[in-house]
Design a protein around this motif. Structure first.
Motif, PDB file in Angstrom:
ATOM      1  N   CYS A  42       0.859  -1.179   0.000  1.00  0.00           N
ATOM      2  CA  CYS A  42       0.000   0.000   0.000  1.00  0.00           C
ATOM      3  C   CYS A  42       0.898   1.232   0.000  1.00  0.00           C
ATOM      4  O   CYS A  42       2.043   1.192   0.447  1.00  0.00           O
ATOM      5  N   SER A  44       0.791   3.560   1.972  1.00  0.00           N
ATOM      6  CA  SER A  44       1.165   3.873   3.360  1.00  0.00           C
ATOM      7  C   SER A  44       2.354   3.023   3.823  1.00  0.00           C
ATOM      8  O   SER A  44       3.141   3.453   4.659  1.00  0.00           O
ATOM      9  N   HIS A  63      -0.396  -4.578   5.407  1.00  0.00           N
ATOM     10  CA  HIS A  63      -1.685  -4.785   6.075  1.00  0.00           C
ATOM     11  C   HIS A  63      -2.756  -5.254   5.102  1.00  0.00           C
ATOM     12  O   HIS A  63      -3.849  -5.608   5.500  1.00  0.00           O
ATOM     13  N   GLU A  64      -2.458  -5.222   3.790  1.00  0.00           N
ATOM     14  CA  GLU A  64      -3.417  -5.749   2.802  1.00  0.00           C
ATOM     15  C   GLU A  64      -3.020  -7.200   2.570  1.00  0.00           C
ATOM     16  O   GLU A  64      -2.049  -7.486   1.865  1.00  0.00           O
ATOM     17  N   GLU A  95      -8.021  -4.143   8.714  1.00  0.00           N
ATOM     18  CA  GLU A  95      -6.601  -3.802   8.812  1.00  0.00           C
ATOM     19  C   GLU A  95      -6.209  -3.363  10.225  1.00  0.00           C
ATOM     20  O   GLU A  95      -5.046  -3.165  10.508  1.00  0.00           O
ATOM     21  N   CYS A 164      -8.184  -2.583   2.696  1.00  0.00           N
ATOM     22  CA  CYS A 164      -7.655  -1.218   2.841  1.00  0.00           C
ATOM     23  C   CYS A 164      -8.354  -0.324   1.833  1.00  0.00           C
ATOM     24  O   CYS A 164      -9.306   0.366   2.165  1.00  0.00           O
TER      25      CYS A 164
HETATM   26 ZN   LIG Z   1      -3.340   0.394   2.942  1.00  0.00          ZN
END
Ligand SMILES: [Zn+2]
Length: 364
Positions: A42, A44, A63-64, A95, A164
């Motif tokens: 991601c 982020s 987190h994905e 997430e 996400c």
């Molecule tokens: Zn994300």
């Protein structure tokens, strides 16, 4: 279950990832152990990796994530819908996680903002349970996480961004109040903007106007529901607003969604709206996103302004249902356009950071 598993460890900003092994143990009560089949990088994660935001080290970023339930701890029986869970089920999950009562959850219905909420990809990897991020072979889903079973009809590539990007855009389009016949402008056509355009159409928007300054992003948006695209390269805020109002064919857009991350988009976006229009800020994720606007415009045009950060668990369920219902209409599978192994995470991050790929997938 093997005794140990591999993970690509983020040791310090901009330093190479180091693949390490940590011990696996039985899932504790309230936990579930997942064998990861795909995780994606991601934007982020890239911000964390580049040191733009604080993240503990050493850490497993990501987190994905999707994977297959390997072991369920006591008390983990059902998913968010109430459907029974068993080992072998393929799942996604929120997430973030927060266990126990919190006024933000119980009174404000915003569990994503509960004090002490934690997110996958943001914990130290050198302490138990080690595996709390995406770029590894396994992950321990924690108590207070919303788990959601995935249907066989979805590919991993279609399923991985659900928890996400897609769930966030469910929350954003809900906050924008998009309804039948609306004209919606989307500022920024990264992954969020593309899902935003498609979801706006699914919510009944009559016209989606997609804005960016990169030609192939504009082109791609047409495949994701954009009825009209506007290249904003070289256009000042006033001219952007004027051109969107012309295209809206009325007083202005009913809703404008900011997912570009540029503070200057806000003033342009306000100018695009009709009287009583709705503006949602969802891309200004870094602090000090200073915005200069004429506050009188908010009053005179009776504007509604909302910020959205993360999402409620219901948005994850909606995200899944939306992608299942629309997977033949929009090319979601193609959004994940790079595939790498755990040992190749440096290259994956570099290519994702340089936007050589839209979404880089890690297959451990
Ligand atoms: Zn994300």
């Amino acid at each position: 279950m093997p005794k140990t598993a591999r993970a690509a460890i983020y040791e310090a900003p901009n330093e190479p990832f180091i693949v390490k092994e940590y011990p696996l143990r039985a899932a504790a009560p309230g936990e579930a152990l997942v064998r990861i089949t795909m995780s994606t990088i991601c934007r982020s994660d890239i911000h964390s990796y580049q040191g733009h935001r604080p993240n503990p080290c050493p850490c497993i970023l990501g987190h994905e994530i999707v994977g297959v339930l390997e072991e369920l701890g006591d008390g983990v029986d059902t998913d968010l819908r109430g459907d029974a869970l068993k080992s072998g089920d393929r799942v996604t999950w929120t997430e973030y996680f927060h266990d126990g009562p919190a006024p933000e959850s119980d009174l404000l219905d915003m569990p994503q903002k509960a004090k002490g909420v934690r997110k996958y990809g943001h914990d130290r990897a050198d302490i138990d349970p080690h595996f709390l991020g995406g770029f590894a072979e396994y992950c321990y889903i924690q108590p207070g996480t919303g788990i959601l079973k995935l249907p066989d009809a979805l590919t991993d590539a279609e399923a991985t961004p659900l928890n996400c990007g897609v769930a966030t855009m469910m929350a954003v389009t809900e906050a924008a109040g998009i309804g039948m016949g609306d004209v919606v402008a989307v500022q920024g056509l990264g992954l969020l903007g593309l899902y935003g355009a498609a979801i706006a159409k699914a919510r009944g928007a009559a016209k989606v106007i997609a804005l960016d300054a990169v030609a192939d992003r504009l082109e791609r948006a047409k495949a994701f529901g954009a009825d009209d695209v506007l290249d904003i390269g070289g256009l000042d805020a006033g001219r952007q607003a004027e051109m969107v109002r012309e295209r809206a064919g009325r007083d202005g857009a009913d809703a404008v969604i900011e997912v570009c991350g540029h503070p200057s988009a806000v003033a342009a976006g306000f100018g695009m709206l009709r009287t009583g229009g709705r503006y949602v800020v969802a891309g200004l994720v870094n602090p000090n996103a200073m915005v200069e606007i004429d506050g009188n415009l908010i009053l005179r045009k009776c504007l509604n302004i909302t910020g959205v950060h993360n999402y409620h668990p219901r948005h994850l369920v909606q995200a899944l249902d939306f992608v299942v219902a629309n997977k033949d209409r929009y090319p979601f599978d193609g959004l994940v356009d790079g595939r790498y192994g755990l040992d190749d995470l440096d290259r994956a991050f570099a290519e994702a950071a340089e936007r050589k790929v839209l979404r880089a997938a890690i297959l451990p």
